[in-house]
Design an enzyme around this catalytic site. Sequence first.
Site, PDB file in Angstrom:
ATOM      1  N   HIS A 135      78.180  73.398  33.723  1.00 13.84           N
ATOM      2  CA  HIS A 135      79.124  73.838  34.920  1.00 13.84           C
ATOM      3  C   HIS A 135      78.925  75.219  34.831  1.00 13.84           C
ATOM      4  CE1 HIS A 135      82.928  73.323  37.405  1.00 13.84           C
ATOM      5  NE2 HIS A 135      82.938  74.672  36.706  1.00 13.84           N
ATOM      6  N   GLU A 136      79.187  75.988  33.706  1.00 11.74           N
ATOM      7  CA  GLU A 136      79.307  77.412  33.688  1.00 11.74           C
ATOM      8  C   GLU A 136      77.750  77.936  34.063  1.00 11.74           C
ATOM      9  OE1 GLU A 136      82.044  78.472  33.933  1.00 11.74           O
ATOM     10  OE2 GLU A 136      83.167  76.571  33.358  1.00 11.74           O
TER      11      GLU A 136
END
Length: 164
Positions: free
Chosen positions: A130-131
Amino acid sequence: MSVREIRLLGDPILKTKTKPVRNLEDARQLVGDLLETVALPGRAGVAANQIGVGLSVFAYNIDGELGYLINPEITFLGDDRELIEEGCLSVPGLWHRALRHKEASATGFQLDGSKITISGSGLMAQALQHECDHLAGKTYLDRLEPTERKIAYKELRSQKWFLG
């Protein structure tokens, strides 16, 4: 060091690929701000562009483990994938099923110049993916199946905070 405001979807910085950190010392304040920002309850990760900084850095807070990576790169994705409920601080109030690898590793740097690899499964694997997506100018909405994405964008347009 301070808790920074989260940029919301519609802010152009969230769709812009971040630049690598060239001088680690220049990232000291940013890392501190990211760590303080992600330490708030209910937060698993925060990327630099989510606080308005176009550099390739993120911080995570998974099961009480607080950390960060500078100039991270995904170095391993397991073969098994699953649709998993996902949300985002930059897309508040929306949760949708995104396809993620069950295991992941990312390699990056610490402020002292050491190179480290963070590996995990479950929430850690999800957070790493996600990051790193954020740093590439993507949100989890970009990972949704077409039907799910259509539903998400319909919900998104009804959000009072939405800037799009």
